[in-house]
Design a protein around this motif. Structure first.
Motif, PDB file in Angstrom:
ATOM      1  N   SER A 157     -46.877  18.683   3.125  1.00 58.89           N
ATOM      2  CA  SER A 157     -46.079  17.576   2.590  1.00 58.89           C
ATOM      3  C   SER A 157     -45.887  17.771   1.095  1.00 58.89           C
ATOM      4  N   SER A 173     -51.424  10.377   5.289  1.00 59.20           N
ATOM      5  CA  SER A 173     -51.146  11.249   6.433  1.00 59.20           C
ATOM      6  C   SER A 173     -52.203  12.339   6.544  1.00 59.20           C
ATOM      7  N   TRP A 192     -55.282  10.598   8.083  1.00 60.71           N
ATOM      8  CA  TRP A 192     -55.102  10.283   9.497  1.00 60.71           C
ATOM      9  C   TRP A 192     -55.160  11.551  10.350  1.00 60.71           C
ATOM     10  N   GLN A 193     -54.535  12.624   9.913  1.00 61.96           N
ATOM     11  CA  GLN A 193     -54.538  13.873  10.676  1.00 61.96           C
ATOM     12  C   GLN A 193     -55.941  14.457  10.738  1.00 61.96           C
ATOM     13  N   LEU A 223     -49.037   5.843  11.737  1.00 64.86           N
ATOM     14  CA  LEU A 223     -48.691   5.379  10.402  1.00 64.86           C
ATOM     15  C   LEU A 223     -47.267   4.833  10.334  1.00 64.86           C
ATOM     16  N   ASP A 252     -46.101  16.332  11.232  1.00 59.03           N
ATOM     17  CA  ASP A 252     -47.051  16.127  10.136  1.00 59.03           C
ATOM     18  C   ASP A 252     -47.160  14.673   9.715  1.00 59.03           C
ATOM     19  N   LEU A 253     -46.290  13.833  10.254  1.00 56.20           N
ATOM     20  CA  LEU A 253     -46.380  12.393  10.021  1.00 56.20           C
ATOM     21  C   LEU A 253     -47.038  11.754  11.236  1.00 56.20           C
TER      22      LEU A 253
END
Length: 456
Positions: A258, A124, A127-128, A288, A283-284
C-alpha cells in the motif's frame, strides 16, 4: 465630537469593538462587515506564497480555483446524489495505481490528507496480520510496527490509538534515513509491517526502500515471516515518478502492499487531500469496508471520516487531465532546477552547509545548517531575522533522536517560489546573517526544540 446615533457609525461596527469570541453575538452584522472583520484578522497570518515551511500547495491556476469554488456545496460521500463525483474519485485512484506500477486492478480511496491515509493503510496491515495469525492458530496479540524516526508523527499516533507497539529506529547525525540493516533487528513474527518514507520531511531524501524490500523477501524465504511494507509517499509520490522514474520504490517491489500520497503537496492541489492506493483489492481486508444504505443507495465506505467536500477530488482530476505525465514532469523539473540553484546560492554565502547527500535523489527542497563557527546566533535566529525583515517563513528545527542535537533549516521549493524569488531569498538569507553578525542573536542559544509543520 461624538456620534449622536452610535448605531449608524461612520465606519464598520467591528472597528469599535473586539471580535466576537466565547459566545455568539446577540445580533449579527451586515455581510460586508463580517467579510471585513475576517479580512482584518487574516492580515496577522503569514502570506502563503512566502510560506516555505510546509509542503502544502499555495497556488493553483484560476481554472482550477473555479473547479473548487463551483463544487464547494458538493458532498463527496453522497454517492447516490453525486455518482459522477464517486466515479471521478475512482478514476484518480486508477491513475495513481498505474503511476505506481500496480500489477493489475487496484483499489483505494481519497482521504483527508495523508494522515487519514496512513491510519487506514496501517489498519489494513494490522487486520491482515491478525488474519494470518488466527488462520495459523497463533496468538494475535502484541502487534508491532517498524519505522524510522524520519516519519511523520501520525505513525506514532496510529500506534497509540490502535494499540500497536511502535519500534522506532533512531536516526544518526550521519544517517538521516533508514535501510535494511536498521530494520532487520526489529522485525519478528509480531511485526504487522514496515513503514518506509519516500521523501522525508527533514531533508527530502528517501529511505532505502528497495533494500528493505530485499530484506523482507529474504526473511520471507528463510524464516517464513510475512512482513509487508507500506510506503509513505506523502511528499515523494508525485515527485519520484517524474524526476526518478527508473528508481523502484513502488508496487514494482513485491513487499510494497500500500502507498499513500498527498494530493495537496506536490500533487498540486490545495489542502487537504490525500490518497491511499493498494497493490491489489485483496490487500484491503473485507472487514474494514462498511456497507451502508444511505439516501437510497448501498455504498461501500473505507474512510475514518464521512462527510467532506468533493472540491479537492475534482481539483485533483483537473490537474491530472490538465498536466498529464508530460506536464507533471515539466513542473517537477522546474522545481528541481530552482532548488539546486537556491542550494548553490545558500552555500555560496559562506555561512551554510547542506544537510544530507546533495547528489542523492530527493524532493525539491534545500536543507541546510550553519557551519561550525564562533557565532553569537544560530539557525533559529536566522529564521527569525528572515521573518522580521522580509516576511519569509523558513523553519529552523532540531532533528529526531539520536540526531536531536543537530539544528537545520529547510526551504520547500514550490511553484510559488520561482527563479527570481529564489534568488531574492538567497540574498535575503545572506543579509540576515550579515545583520546578525553585527547585532548578535535574537534569542538565547539554548532554546526549546521545535518541529516544523509538514501538512499531513
Amino acid at each position: 465630537m461624538t456620534l449622536e446615533n452610535p448605531a449608524v457609525p461612520y465606519g464598520d461596527a467591528f472597528l469599535r469593538a473586539s471580535a466576537p469570541d466565547g459566545r455568539l453575538p446577540d445580533a449579527g452584522m451586515p455581510a460586508s462587515e463580517a467579510l471585513r472583520l475576517i479580512e482584518s484578522e487574516m492580515v496577522l497570518d503569514g502570506i502563503p506564497e512566502r510560506n516555505l515551511a510546509t509542503f502544502v500547495t499555495t497556488w493553483m491556476e484560476p481554472e482550477a480555483v473555479q473547479v473548487v469554488t463551483d463544487n464547494l456545496a458538493r458532498n463527496y460521500i453522497d454517492h447516490a446524489e453525486y455518482p459522477q463525483t464517486a466515479e471521478i474519485e475512482q478514476r484518480c485512484v486508477r491513475m495513481l495505481g498505474d503511476l505506481f506500477h500496480a500489477p493489475g486492478p487496484t483499489t483505494g480511496t481519497r482521504t483527508q490528507g495523508s494522515s487519514e491515509a496512513i491510519m487506514l493503510g496501517a489498519l489494513s496491515l494490522k487486520w491482515q496480520w491478525r488474519r494470518r495469525r488466527e488462520a495459523a492458530g497463533q496468538a494475535a496479540d502484541r502487534p508491532n510496527l517498524v519505522f524510522g524516526a524520519d516519519v511523520h508523527v501520525v505513525w506514532e499516533k496510529f500506534c497509540r490509538y490502535f494499540d500497536v507497539e511502535p519500534r522506532i529506529i533512531p536516526l544518526r547525525p550521519d544517517k538521516l534515513t533508514i535501510g535494511p540493516e536498521d530494520v532487520e533487528p526489529h522485525v519478528d513474527e509480531h511485526t504487522i509491517g514496515v513503514a518506509a518514507v519516500l521523501g522525508t520531511t527533514f531533508t527530502g531524501h528517501a529511505d532505502d526502500i528497495a533494500g528493505i524490500d530485499a530484506l523482507l523477501g529474504r526473511l520471507r524465504a528463510e524464516r517464513g515471516l510475512e512482513v509487508p511494507m507500506h510506503v509513505d509517499a506523502a511528499s515523494g509520490g508525485f515527485v519520484w515518478p517524474f524526476l526518478h522514474p527508473d528508481t523502484p520504490w513502488d508496487f514494482r517491489l513485491a513487499s510494497v502492499r500500500s502507498i499513500n500520497v498527498s494530493g495537496h503537496k506536490y500533487g498540486l492541489v490545495y489542502p487537504g487531500l490525500g490518497w491511499l492506493v493498494f497493490r491489489t483489492p485483496e490487500d484491503l481486508p473485507d472487514d474494514l469496508v462498511f456497507y451502508e444504505n444511505y439516501l437510497g443507495k448501498r455504498d461501500a465506505t473505507f474512510t475514518l471520516n464521512f462527510s467532506t467536500g468533493a472540491s479537492m477530488v475534482l481539483a485533483q482530476y483537473y490537474t491530472f487531465v490538465r498536466y498529464g505525465h508530460e506536464g507533471y514532469r515539466g513542473v517537477m523539473e522546474v522545481l528541481q532546477a530552482n532548488a539546486r540553484r537556491l542550494a548553490e546560492r545558500i552555500v555560496a554565502t559562506g555561512h551554510f552547509e547542506l544537510v544530507g547527500d546533495p547528489g542523492a535523489e530527493q524532493l525539491p527542497l534545500v536543507a541546510f545548517r550553519l557551519k561550525e563557527a564562533d557565532r553569537a546566533y544560530d539557525e533559529f535566529d536566522v529564521a527569525s531575522q528572515l521573518a522580521a525583515e522580509r516576511g519569509w517563513m523558513v523553519p529552523a528545527y532540531t532533528l529526531p533522536p539520536n540526531a536531536d542535537h543537530t539544528t537545520i533549516m529547510r526551504v520547500l521549493v514550490k511553484r510559488s517560489l520561482g527563479h527570481s524569488l529564489a534568488e531574492t531569498l538567497a540574498a535575503d538569507i545572506a543579509q540576515a546573517c550579515a545583520t546578525l553578525d553585527v547585532k548578535g542573536g535574537l534569542h538565547e542559544l539554548d532554546r526549546r526544540r521545535v518541529k516544523t509543520g509538514t501538512g499531513y
